[in-house]
Design a protein around this motif. Structure first.
Motif, short mmCIF file in Angstrom:
data_model
loop_
_atom_site.label_atom_id
_atom_site.label_comp_id
_atom_site.label_asym_id
_atom_site.label_seq_id
_atom_site.Cartn_x
_atom_site.Cartn_y
_atom_site.Cartn_z
N MET A 3 87.45 37.80 64.36
CA MET A 3 86.70 38.32 63.22
C MET A 3 87.16 39.72 62.81
N GLN A 62 84.34 44.42 59.98
CA GLN A 62 83.93 45.30 58.87
C GLN A 62 84.03 44.61 57.51
N VAL A 64 83.64 41.36 57.09
CA VAL A 64 82.50 40.44 57.07
C VAL A 64 81.24 41.20 56.67
N TRP A 115 75.10 50.51 72.81
CA TRP A 115 76.05 50.21 71.71
C TRP A 115 75.61 48.94 70.98
N ALA A 132 72.73 37.76 61.64
CA ALA A 132 74.01 38.18 62.21
C ALA A 132 73.89 39.57 62.82
N ASN A 133 73.16 40.43 62.15
CA ASN A 133 73.17 41.83 62.52
C ASN A 133 71.99 42.49 61.81
N MET A 163 75.57 33.75 55.17
CA MET A 163 76.97 33.95 54.84
C MET A 163 77.79 33.75 56.12
N ASP A 207 83.40 46.27 79.08
CA ASP A 207 83.21 47.68 78.72
C ASP A 207 82.33 47.76 77.47
N VAL A 231 79.76 39.77 72.28
CA VAL A 231 78.39 40.24 72.48
C VAL A 231 77.47 39.80 71.33
N LEU A 232 78.05 39.24 70.28
CA LEU A 232 77.28 39.06 69.04
C LEU A 232 76.59 37.70 68.91
N ARG A 268 74.33 49.02 67.08
CA ARG A 268 75.23 48.46 66.06
C ARG A 268 74.73 47.15 65.48
N LEU A 321 87.28 35.54 59.36
CA LEU A 321 86.33 35.04 60.37
C LEU A 321 86.71 33.60 60.63
N SER A 353 77.76 48.39 76.32
CA SER A 353 76.49 48.92 76.81
C SER A 353 75.35 48.38 75.96
N CYS A 366 78.25 29.88 59.52
CA CYS A 366 76.92 30.50 59.52
C CYS A 366 76.12 30.18 58.25
#
Ligand code: UT7
Length: 328
Positions: free
Chosen positions: A218, A221, A223, A38, A257-258, A315, A33, A161-162, A42, A201, A35, A118
């Motif tokens: 994890m 937030q 992190v 998302w 990471a993001n 980090m 679930d 997903v990350l 994010r 984490l 997409s 990481c």
């Protein structure tokens, strides 16, 4: 901070490898679930590479190490130090670095894994640099290699997903400290850990606890919050130690990471987004491999040039974090 020694370590070669199989966000959304919208909004992630069955962390590491040695004009016979940053070793022991040593056909030398999740690559670079500076090795393979797909709980959409799989490698060679006027290689480093965040984490398995490999867990937030502050502070501190200013830095090479974390760090530092290397869109988070993979791409496409000043920063779990200032 760096003690003057007769030797210094210069970057001679680099390489990267990602497994052939690409998994898009849409593909993940077929089974869970989530997409594409998302995940992209994010995290900035569009896709990740996933190792084939039977393809191990050491295989990825070797595939990254080979081009790094070739670019350096060196062979496996020259390597007397292998530091492999990984949290996804082939086996609990021996070290994946020794599997790399065997697969490449390196002679007897020093080989070990380094586990700082990481933040593994800044840790590994710092450790290898110190071996070379002290004259304890001449040619080092510094590798970040991971198969994080194997640590995922695929029923947890908040983490699975990350991450992605990949490896990157640098060849560092010792040379007399007087060989060139401008120092190249590692100029300064800053490393840190804060075990109070152990549970934010982590992987819920291990040889001494459950006897199983476990899955990544994890507190995203926490992190996120810590990452932005720690990465920016670490970059500032490493530049202070190197006696350099941000204006002199050509590239920030952050752990991937993001995208939102990368943007927030750049904003906090006051660095233009164009000076930040970004690969999270195509690789997702490859843990210790993300920095050498980003360096590999930037060097291959001509953005990263010899003499450029780079600050690599990361980090990860522990928490561990740090930054390395280096001249390419
Ligand atoms: O090397 C360090 C590795 N870790 C990191 O870099 C992670 C740092 N943290 C982050 O990047 C972010 O915290 C995440 C991307 C993990 C999550 O973003 P967020 O904005 O903090 O989202 P959230 O966890 O607060 O979740 C918001 C909503 C929740 O739904 P409800 O409770 O509001 O209804 C989640 O269940 O988003 C939901 N959600 C998802 N929805 C669709 C969580 N994961 C997904 C997903 N697809 N994959």
């Amino acid at each position: 901070m760096s003690v003057a020694t007769p030797w210094r370590a210069v970057i001679r070669g680099w390489g990267g490898y990602v497994p052939e199989r690409v998994v898009t966000n849409d593909e993940l959304a077929r089974d869970m679930d989530t997409s594409d919208d998302w995940i992209r909004s994010r995290t900035g992630i569009r896709q990740r590479h996933v190792a084939a069955p039977g393809e191990f962390t050491s295989d990825l590491a070797v595939a990254a190490a080979r081009p790094a040695l070739a670019r350096a004009g060196l062979t496996a016979a020259d390597v007397d130090l292998i530091v492999c940053a990984t949290s996804t070793p082939d086996h609990t022991f021996p070290a994946t670095a020794t599997a790399v040593q065997r697969k490449l056909g390196c002679p007897v030398g020093i080989a070990f894994d380094l586990q700082a999740v990481c933040a593994g690559f800044p840790y590994a670079l710092t450790v290898a640099d110190q071996f070379l500076r002290l004259g304890q090795a001449r040619t080092a393979l510094v590798i970040g290699a991971e198969t994080f797909s194997r640590l995922m709980d695929w029923s947890d959409r908040g983490t699975s997903v990350l991450f992605g799989d990949g490896a990157g490698a640098l060849v560092l060679a010792a040379e007399p400290a007087t060989a060139e006027p401008a120092p190249r290689g590692v100029l300064a480093s800053h490393l840190a850990a804060d075990g109070r965040h152990y549970d934010d984490l982590y992987v819920d398995g291990g040889p001494s606890t459950t006897g199983t490999t476990g899955h990544l867990r994890m507190n995203g937030q926490e992190v996120y919050r810590h990452a932005v502050a720690a990465l920016a502070a670490s970059v500032t501190e490493v530049l202070r130690r190197a006696g350099l200013t941000l204006d002199e830095v050509a590239w920030i090479a952050p752990h991937q990471a993001n995208k939102r974390i990368l943007d927030a760090v750049a904003k906090r530092l006051g660095v233009a987004a164009e000076r930040v290397l970004v690969t999270v869109d195509r690789h997702a988070n490859t843990s210790a491999a993300s920095i050498p993979l980003a360096l590999d791409l930037a060097a291959a496409d001509g953005r990263l040039r010899r003499g450029d000043l780079v600050v690599a920063t990361a980090m990860g779990g522990g928490f561990t974090w740090g930054a390395v200032a280096l001249r390419w």
